[in-house]
Design a protein around this motif. Structure first.
Motif, PDB file in Angstrom:
ATOM      1  N   LYS A   9     -51.541  49.148  -8.666  1.00 22.09           N
ATOM      2  CA  LYS A   9     -51.350  48.286  -9.699  1.00 22.09           C
ATOM      3  C   LYS A   9     -51.762  46.573  -9.291  1.00 22.09           C
ATOM      4  CE  LYS A   9     -47.508  50.594 -12.105  1.00 22.09           C
ATOM      5  NZ  LYS A   9     -46.082  50.556 -12.188  1.00 22.09           N
ATOM      6  N   ASP A  10     -51.334  46.556  -8.105  1.00 20.14           N
ATOM      7  CA  ASP A  10     -51.921  45.076  -7.533  1.00 20.14           C
ATOM      8  C   ASP A  10     -53.390  45.002  -7.513  1.00 20.14           C
ATOM      9  OD1 ASP A  10     -49.145  44.767  -6.984  1.00 20.14           O
ATOM     10  OD2 ASP A  10     -49.367  45.584  -4.914  1.00 20.14           O
ATOM     11  N   VAL A  11     -53.955  46.076  -6.996  1.00 20.77           N
ATOM     12  CA  VAL A  11     -55.502  46.130  -7.260  1.00 20.77           C
ATOM     13  C   VAL A  11     -56.054  45.849  -8.629  1.00 20.77           C
ATOM     14  CG1 VAL A  11     -57.587  47.383  -6.718  1.00 20.77           C
ATOM     15  CG2 VAL A  11     -55.630  47.635  -4.915  1.00 20.77           C
ATOM     16  N   ALA A  12     -55.640  46.586  -9.603  1.00 22.19           N
ATOM     17  CA  ALA A  12     -55.944  46.387 -10.772  1.00 22.19           C
ATOM     18  C   ALA A  12     -55.634  45.143 -11.315  1.00 22.19           C
ATOM     19  CB  ALA A  12     -55.201  47.581 -11.582  1.00 22.19           C
ATOM     20  N   ASP A  35     -71.323  46.766 -11.360  1.00 23.36           N
ATOM     21  CA  ASP A  35     -70.491  45.622 -11.206  1.00 23.36           C
ATOM     22  C   ASP A  35     -68.960  45.693 -10.877  1.00 23.36           C
ATOM     23  OD1 ASP A  35     -70.538  42.742 -11.461  1.00 23.36           O
ATOM     24  OD2 ASP A  35     -69.388  43.108 -13.178  1.00 23.36           O
ATOM     25  N   ARG A  36     -68.507  46.599 -11.873  1.00 22.93           N
ATOM     26  CA  ARG A  36     -67.179  46.933 -11.488  1.00 22.93           C
ATOM     27  C   ARG A  36     -66.671  47.571 -10.139  1.00 22.93           C
ATOM     28  NH1 ARG A  36     -64.046  48.374 -17.325  1.00 22.93           N
ATOM     29  NH2 ARG A  36     -64.579  46.591 -18.363  1.00 22.93           N
ATOM     30  N   VAL A  40     -64.005  45.949  -7.703  1.00 20.36           N
ATOM     31  CA  VAL A  40     -63.047  46.540  -7.318  1.00 20.36           C
ATOM     32  C   VAL A  40     -62.782  46.906  -5.537  1.00 20.36           C
ATOM     33  CG1 VAL A  40     -61.499  48.848  -7.473  1.00 20.36           C
ATOM     34  CG2 VAL A  40     -62.177  47.844  -9.398  1.00 20.36           C
ATOM     35  N   LEU A  41     -63.897  47.209  -5.261  1.00 14.49           N
ATOM     36  CA  LEU A  41     -63.994  47.656  -3.721  1.00 14.49           C
ATOM     37  C   LEU A  41     -63.734  46.200  -2.887  1.00 14.49           C
ATOM     38  CD1 LEU A  41     -67.030  50.017  -3.738  1.00 14.49           C
ATOM     39  CD2 LEU A  41     -64.614  50.583  -3.148  1.00 14.49           C
ATOM     40  N   VAL A  43     -61.671  43.718  -3.946  1.00 12.50           N
ATOM     41  CA  VAL A  43     -60.560  43.504  -3.934  1.00 12.50           C
ATOM     42  C   VAL A  43     -59.340  44.426  -3.014  1.00 12.50           C
ATOM     43  CG1 VAL A  43     -58.244  43.729  -5.549  1.00 12.50           C
ATOM     44  CG2 VAL A  43     -60.366  42.533  -6.267  1.00 12.50           C
ATOM     45  N   ILE A  44     -59.838  45.678  -3.114  1.00 11.30           N
ATOM     46  CA  ILE A  44     -59.399  46.863  -2.062  1.00 11.30           C
ATOM     47  C   ILE A  44     -59.327  46.128  -0.771  1.00 11.30           C
ATOM     48  CG2 ILE A  44     -59.699  49.081  -0.990  1.00 11.30           C
ATOM     49  CD1 ILE A  44     -60.289  49.862  -3.930  1.00 11.30           C
ATOM     50  N   GLU A  45     -60.743  45.815  -0.299  1.00 12.37           N
ATOM     51  CA  GLU A  45     -60.688  45.473   1.072  1.00 12.37           C
ATOM     52  C   GLU A  45     -60.013  44.088   1.292  1.00 12.37           C
ATOM     53  OE1 GLU A  45     -64.322  43.887   4.190  1.00 12.37           O
ATOM     54  OE2 GLU A  45     -64.704  44.841   2.243  1.00 12.37           O
ATOM     55  N   ASP A  46     -59.938  42.959   0.364  1.00 12.42           N
ATOM     56  CA  ASP A  46     -59.173  41.895   0.479  1.00 12.42           C
ATOM     57  C   ASP A  46     -57.830  42.230   0.654  1.00 12.42           C
ATOM     58  OD1 ASP A  46     -61.522  40.559   0.538  1.00 12.42           O
ATOM     59  OD2 ASP A  46     -61.432  39.628  -1.683  1.00 12.42           O
ATOM     60  N   LEU A  47     -56.992  43.009  -0.272  1.00 12.50           N
ATOM     61  CA  LEU A  47     -55.745  43.018  -0.480  1.00 12.50           C
ATOM     62  C   LEU A  47     -55.276  44.041   0.717  1.00 12.50           C
ATOM     63  CD1 LEU A  47     -55.075  43.453  -4.086  1.00 12.50           C
ATOM     64  CD2 LEU A  47     -54.750  41.554  -2.576  1.00 12.50           C
TER      65      LEU A  47
END
Length: 344
Positions: A9-12, A35-36, A40-41, A43-47
């Motif tokens: 949910k945090d990633v979304a 693009d999406r 998303v990838l 954000v997954i890496e950043d978080l």
């Protein structure tokens, strides 16, 4: 300050997409626009998001983890079984978690409880008791497949696999008898371990076949180097006329301890003063102070086959079966052989 794990949910929310889109990026990236997918990838890496495989596998109805319970991880034989199981599991995209029961019923039950709670794919186990399998039966009745390792069980009830330890014991002592020994001591224990009892039974069979030969039994509290050294000291306190011609140790750790007592502490010549054969043919056997003759068990093959039997257990048309492996005598200097090339 403790930080809660990042959720899907945090990633979304951070990527400004739906939870379904994040799930598709993780599991079916081909259905998401480039693009999406990139957004998303990132954000997954950043978080630092890590997907919850346990939840995903439970939803799918099958875990990718196998539980393995062995009697003693200090014994290289069991470590080799684990390596064989890991190699087989790896080819199937699975992983093995090893638990050391330490010859304790209580610790065995702790691991079985843990593996059941983790919903493992199945359990491979060298059980503490060949008689009381009630906890294992409860585990199976609740849907967790079990394969008994280094154990012979009725094929109508369990899948199991083991080496013919009676034959291994017979081979070891027959070899010592062929070399001229007549007074032989068997060292091993606890006697309640069926592996020890079977190896002793095989030794007895070999001695009974040769007139004038005798077998003395010294029980140990454990199958360790320290116990081997203790027994070696005990044997050497006997008058020379009461010492055995040869010793068959129930495993290589005991045999290495015996060697230490014979060679380091008392300067005995092995095999001229006393011959010695171990069991398992661990990696240390050829490099011992006197290269150790031993009965080889195909430990890695046992581990690989155990995983194969577990996969069979999961098939709808499965029929239990027992697999017996044959031991092999490896002759080195400790029993009068040469230290030539190692057999393949």
């Amino acid at each position: 300050m403790d930080r809660f794990p990042v959720s899907i949910k945090d990633v979304a929310r951070e990527a400004r997409v739906s939870i379904g889109t994040v799930s598709n990026v993780i599991n079916r990236p081909e259905v998401v626009s480039e693009d999406r997918r990139r957004r998303v990838l990132k954000v997954i890496e950043d978080l630092g998001y890590v997907r919850n495989d346990v939840a995903r596998q439970l939803k799918a109805g099958r875990s990718r983890t196998i539980g393995l319970v062995v009697q003693d991880t200090g014994n290289p034989f069991y470590n080799e079984i684990a390596r064989g199981a890991e190699a087989a599991a790896d080819t199937l995209g699975q992983a093995v978690i090893v638990g050391n029961s330490g010859l304790s019923h209580a610790r065995e039950e702790v691991y079985l409880d843990l593996f059941e709670e983790q919903r493992v794919r199945g359990v491979l186990i060298t059980p503490q008791s060949s008689q009381d399998r009630s906890r294992i039966d409860r585990l199976r009745s609740r849907g967790t497949p079990v394969v008994l390792v280094d154990e012979q069980a009725p094929a109508s009830q369990y899948c199991s696999l083991a080496v013919d330890d009676v034959e291994g014991g017979r081979m070891a002592v027959a070899h010592l008898l062929d070399g001229g020994a007549r007074s032989i001591t068997f060292v091993g224990g606890p006697a309640a371990l069926h592996q020890v009892a079977d190896r002793q039974a095989g030794a007895r069979t070999a001695v009974d076949a040769v007139p004038g030969a005798s077998l003395d039994v010294v029980e140990t509290a454990a199958l360790t180097v320290l116990e081997g050294r203790r027994v070696g000291e005990e044997l050497l306190r006997r008058p020379e006329t009461s010492r055995p011609d040869a010793v068959f140790a129930a495993n290589d750790l005991l045999a290495i301890g015996l060697l230490q007592a014979f060679v380091f502490d008392h300067r005995l010549r092995v095999p001229q003063d006393i011959a010695l054969v171990g069991y398992d043919d661990i990696d240390f056997a050829p490099s011992a102070i006197v290269p150790l003759s031993s009965i080889r068990q195909p430990a890695r093959l046992i581990g690989r086959t155990a995983v194969e039997l577990l996969e069979d257990e999961l098939a709808e048309d499965h029929h239990h079966r027992h697999v017996t492996f044959q031991p092999e005598l490896v002759v080195r200097e400790s029993s009068g052989g040469s230290a030539g090339p190692e057999p393949k």
